[in-house]
Design a protein around this motif. Structure first.
Motif, PDB file in Angstrom:
ATOM      1  N   ALA A  33      58.311 -29.324 103.986  1.00 31.42           N
ATOM      2  CA  ALA A  33      58.191 -30.748 103.661  1.00 31.42           C
ATOM      3  C   ALA A  33      58.209 -31.609 104.924  1.00 31.42           C
ATOM      4  O   ALA A  33      57.443 -32.577 105.047  1.00 31.42           O
ATOM      5  CB  ALA A  33      59.313 -31.160 102.712  1.00 31.42           C
ATOM      6  N   ALA A  34      59.066 -31.258 105.870  1.00 30.66           N
ATOM      7  CA  ALA A  34      59.178 -32.050 107.101  1.00 30.66           C
ATOM      8  C   ALA A  34      57.888 -32.023 107.911  1.00 30.66           C
ATOM      9  O   ALA A  34      57.580 -32.979 108.634  1.00 30.66           O
ATOM     10  CB  ALA A  34      60.343 -31.540 107.946  1.00 30.66           C
ATOM     11  N   ASP A  35      57.120 -30.933 107.792  1.00 28.59           N
ATOM     12  CA  ASP A  35      55.864 -30.828 108.542  1.00 28.59           C
ATOM     13  C   ASP A  35      54.872 -31.913 108.140  1.00 28.59           C
ATOM     14  O   ASP A  35      54.044 -32.344 108.951  1.00 28.59           O
ATOM     15  CB  ASP A  35      55.218 -29.458 108.316  1.00 28.59           C
ATOM     16  N   LEU A  36      54.951 -32.354 106.884  1.00 26.59           N
ATOM     17  CA  LEU A  36      54.005 -33.352 106.396  1.00 26.59           C
ATOM     18  C   LEU A  36      54.260 -34.731 107.003  1.00 26.59           C
ATOM     19  O   LEU A  36      53.430 -35.632 106.871  1.00 26.59           O
ATOM     20  CB  LEU A  36      54.061 -33.426 104.867  1.00 26.59           C
ATOM     21  N   ASN A  37      55.406 -34.889 107.663  1.00 27.72           N
ATOM     22  CA  ASN A  37      55.692 -36.143 108.363  1.00 27.72           C
ATOM     23  C   ASN A  37      55.151 -36.140 109.784  1.00 27.72           C
ATOM     24  O   ASN A  37      55.235 -37.158 110.483  1.00 27.72           O
ATOM     25  CB  ASN A  37      57.209 -36.387 108.399  1.00 27.72           C
ATOM     26  N   ILE A  62      49.912 -32.493 111.885  1.00 30.83           N
ATOM     27  CA  ILE A  62      49.873 -31.474 110.831  1.00 30.83           C
ATOM     28  C   ILE A  62      49.145 -32.010 109.603  1.00 30.83           C
ATOM     29  O   ILE A  62      48.256 -31.353 109.046  1.00 30.83           O
ATOM     30  CB  ILE A  62      51.294 -31.023 110.443  1.00 30.83           C
ATOM     31  N   LEU A  63      49.506 -33.217 109.173  1.00 32.63           N
ATOM     32  CA  LEU A  63      48.855 -33.797 107.995  1.00 32.63           C
ATOM     33  C   LEU A  63      47.367 -34.001 108.258  1.00 32.63           C
ATOM     34  O   LEU A  63      46.532 -33.740 107.382  1.00 32.63           O
ATOM     35  CB  LEU A  63      49.518 -35.120 107.625  1.00 32.63           C
ATOM     36  N   ARG A  64      47.024 -34.424 109.467  1.00 29.25           N
ATOM     37  CA  ARG A  64      45.617 -34.617 109.817  1.00 29.25           C
ATOM     38  C   ARG A  64      44.856 -33.288 109.742  1.00 29.25           C
ATOM     39  O   ARG A  64      43.727 -33.231 109.239  1.00 29.25           O
ATOM     40  CB  ARG A  64      45.508 -35.217 111.217  1.00 29.25           C
ATOM     41  N   ALA A  65      45.489 -32.221 110.205  1.00 23.31           N
ATOM     42  CA  ALA A  65      44.845 -30.907 110.166  1.00 23.31           C
ATOM     43  C   ALA A  65      44.667 -30.422 108.728  1.00 23.31           C
ATOM     44  O   ALA A  65      43.635 -29.834 108.381  1.00 23.31           O
ATOM     45  CB  ALA A  65      45.669 -29.897 110.967  1.00 23.31           C
ATOM     46  N   SER A 123      50.339 -35.155  97.348  1.00 25.09           N
ATOM     47  CA  SER A 123      51.190 -36.326  97.178  1.00 25.09           C
ATOM     48  C   SER A 123      52.274 -36.109  96.133  1.00 25.09           C
ATOM     49  O   SER A 123      53.465 -36.300  96.396  1.00 25.09           O
ATOM     50  CB  SER A 123      50.328 -37.532  96.786  1.00 25.09           C
ATOM     51  N   PHE A 124      51.872 -35.679  94.933  1.00 23.53           N
ATOM     52  CA  PHE A 124      52.839 -35.631  93.828  1.00 23.53           C
ATOM     53  C   PHE A 124      53.881 -34.537  94.025  1.00 23.53           C
ATOM     54  O   PHE A 124      55.038 -34.687  93.633  1.00 23.53           O
ATOM     55  CB  PHE A 124      52.098 -35.480  92.493  1.00 23.53           C
ATOM     56  N   SER A 125      53.485 -33.415  94.647  1.00 21.05           N
ATOM     57  CA  SER A 125      54.422 -32.297  94.802  1.00 21.05           C
ATOM     58  C   SER A 125      55.377 -32.498  95.971  1.00 21.05           C
ATOM     59  O   SER A 125      56.347 -31.749  96.118  1.00 21.05           O
ATOM     60  CB  SER A 125      53.657 -30.983  94.970  1.00 21.05           C
ATOM     61  N   ASN A 126      55.115 -33.509  96.793  1.00 17.97           N
ATOM     62  CA  ASN A 126      55.985 -33.793  97.939  1.00 17.97           C
ATOM     63  C   ASN A 126      56.584 -35.197  97.891  1.00 17.97           C
ATOM     64  O   ASN A 126      57.151 -35.663  98.872  1.00 17.97           O
ATOM     65  CB  ASN A 126      55.195 -33.599  99.241  1.00 17.97           C
ATOM     66  N   ARG A 127      56.434 -35.854  96.739  1.00 13.95           N
ATOM     67  CA  ARG A 127      57.006 -37.186  96.515  1.00 13.95           C
ATOM     68  C   ARG A 127      56.641 -38.168  97.626  1.00 13.95           C
ATOM     69  O   ARG A 127      57.504 -38.821  98.221  1.00 13.95           O
ATOM     70  CB  ARG A 127      58.523 -37.108  96.345  1.00 13.95           C
ATOM     71  N   PHE A 128      55.348 -38.257  97.901  1.00 13.74           N
ATOM     72  CA  PHE A 128      54.889 -39.208  98.906  1.00 13.74           C
ATOM     73  C   PHE A 128      55.226 -40.632  98.474  1.00 13.74           C
ATOM     74  O   PHE A 128      55.137 -40.981  97.293  1.00 13.74           O
ATOM     75  CB  PHE A 128      53.374 -39.097  99.085  1.00 13.74           C
ATOM     76  N   SER A 129      55.577 -41.454  99.442  1.00 10.11           N
ATOM     77  CA  SER A 129      55.763 -42.882  99.202  1.00 10.11           C
ATOM     78  C   SER A 129      54.393 -43.553  99.124  1.00 10.11           C
ATOM     79  O   SER A 129      53.364 -42.935  99.429  1.00 10.11           O
ATOM     80  CB  SER A 129      56.567 -43.500 100.345  1.00 10.11           C
ATOM     81  N   ARG A 130      54.370 -44.817  98.735  1.00 11.01           N
ATOM     82  CA  ARG A 130      53.089 -45.529  98.699  1.00 11.01           C
ATOM     83  C   ARG A 130      52.466 -45.576 100.096  1.00 11.01           C
ATOM     84  O   ARG A 130      51.254 -45.411 100.251  1.00 11.01           O
ATOM     85  CB  ARG A 130      53.267 -46.949  98.155  1.00 11.01           C
ATOM     86  N   GLU A 131      53.297 -45.778 101.103  1.00  8.05           N
ATOM     87  CA  GLU A 131      52.784 -45.811 102.473  1.00  8.05           C
ATOM     88  C   GLU A 131      52.165 -44.468 102.852  1.00  8.05           C
ATOM     89  O   GLU A 131      51.103 -44.417 103.490  1.00  8.05           O
ATOM     90  CB  GLU A 131      53.920 -46.156 103.445  1.00  8.05           C
ATOM     91  N   ASP A 178      50.885 -42.323 100.724  1.00  9.15           N
ATOM     92  CA  ASP A 178      49.643 -42.222  99.949  1.00  9.15           C
ATOM     93  C   ASP A 178      48.512 -42.974 100.642  1.00  9.15           C
ATOM     94  O   ASP A 178      47.380 -42.484 100.735  1.00  9.15           O
ATOM     95  CB  ASP A 178      49.841 -42.791  98.541  1.00  9.15           C
ATOM     96  N   GLU A 179      48.817 -44.165 101.118  1.00 12.71           N
ATOM     97  CA  GLU A 179      47.794 -44.963 101.802  1.00 12.71           C
ATOM     98  C   GLU A 179      47.316 -44.254 103.060  1.00 12.71           C
ATOM     99  O   GLU A 179      46.116 -44.248 103.368  1.00 12.71           O
ATOM    100  CB  GLU A 179      48.357 -46.345 102.139  1.00 12.71           C
ATOM    101  N   ASN A 180      48.244 -43.634 103.776  1.00  9.47           N
ATOM    102  CA  ASN A 180      47.881 -42.894 104.982  1.00  9.47           C
ATOM    103  C   ASN A 180      47.018 -41.686 104.639  1.00  9.47           C
ATOM    104  O   ASN A 180      46.037 -41.379 105.341  1.00  9.47           O
ATOM    105  CB  ASN A 180      49.147 -42.447 105.716  1.00  9.47           C
TER     106      ASN A 180
END
Length: 292
Positions: A98-102, A106-109, A213-221, A223-225
């Motif tokens: 989960a921390a990797d998604l921050n 990593i998220l860009r890749a 998004s849903f499986s990692n409880r993304f915030s709105r910010e 999601d926008e990113n």
């Protein structure tokens, strides 16, 4: 089918002696790491889910072959003509946390690999979010599982989403992975690789994004990113499509859990109270949540 029964098909691809050990991660199929003298492979035994969903296993093999050539997924070494198992290369690396998604890089890749999936062509296998939900619920019902009464209202909302999304003639007709949970995303020395293509098929690109998004409880910010990384912009319409597919992911999760509640214990991989989990997700959806 036991591992011993598969040895005649495995042995031509590995030098003896070899060791077999189960791999954790998947909830639907049995997977094993097989280490021989010359290399290490992964054996995936396909469970009943694929048949219940009406998905052609040979098309999964084709998708994996295309994904491997594109540097998105593992290489297929061998597959049975009956579609009951796959032998693939063992990837060195670690599953995404989960921390990797921050971490922006990593998220860009990951998003880059998702875009590459959506550009795959020539695989005749449809698997929309609506198909998944309907077949999961039908399969669960046929196995004697009572469908929660709240699903009637949820399915009416699904019909509205399907009608709304049908106006998008671009992103509802792309090849999708359809199972982008963290345990199917691996960071390797060669970059991000996507595992387990069993549910892949032509569907809605937003469903893949929404799974992240849903499986990692993304915030709105977040999601926008996510939307910005994929599209290069973020508009209300794009955000609405993402929210719609987060709802569809919640329905898929309910259907998946109900189906697995009806399968025999030896046909599921983890000791889990699937029925309780289905009702937990129903409750979260009733409370207005679009994440797990």
């Amino acid at each position: 089918m036991s591992i011993q029964a598969l040895l005649p098909e495995i042995e031509p691809h590995l030098a003896r002696p070899f060791e077999i050990e189960p791999l954790d991660g998947g909830f639907t199929n049995q997977t094993y790491k097989i280490t021989g003298l010359n290399r290490t492979l992964v054996l995936k035994q396909v469970g009943r889910q694929q048949n219940i969903l009406g998905l052609d296993p040979q098309q999964e093999v084709l998708a994996l072959q295309r994904a491997s050539m594109a540097g998105i997924g593992p290489r297929v070494i061998h597959h049975s003509q009956q579609g009951n198992f796959l032998l693939m290369e063992f990837l060195q690396g670690s599953l995404i946390e989960a921390a990797d998604l921050n971490r922006p890089e990593i998220l860009r890749a990951i998003v880059g690999q998702v875009q590459a999936v959506h550009q795959m062509q020539g695989i005749a296998r449809a698997c929309s979010p609506y198909h998944l939900v309907e077949r999961y619920l039908q399969g669960a019902s046929e196995l004697g599982i009572k469908i929660p009464h709240q699903m009637a209202g949820f399915l009416r909302r699904m019909e509205g989403i399907e009608k709304r999304r049908s106006r998008d003639h671009t992103f509802t007709r792309v090849y999708c992975h359809n199972d982008l949970y963290r345990f199917n995303i691996m960071q390797t020395p060669q970059g991000i690789r996507l595992l387990d293509w069993e549910l892949s098929g032509v569907g809605d690109a937003f469903f893949d994004l929404a799974t992240l998004s849903f499986s990692n409880r993304f915030s709105r910010e977040q999601d926008e990113n996510l939307i910005f990384l994929y599209f290069g912009c973020c508009t209300p319409d794009l955000m609405q499509a993402l929210q719609d597919m987060k709802f569809m992911n919640m329905l898929r999760e309910i259907g998946w859990a109900l189906l697995h509640a009806g399968l025999e214990p030896e046909q599921v991989n983890h000791q889990m109270d699937y029925l309780s989990w289905a009702h937990t997700v129903v409750q979260r959806l009733q409370e207005g949540h679009l994440d797990l």
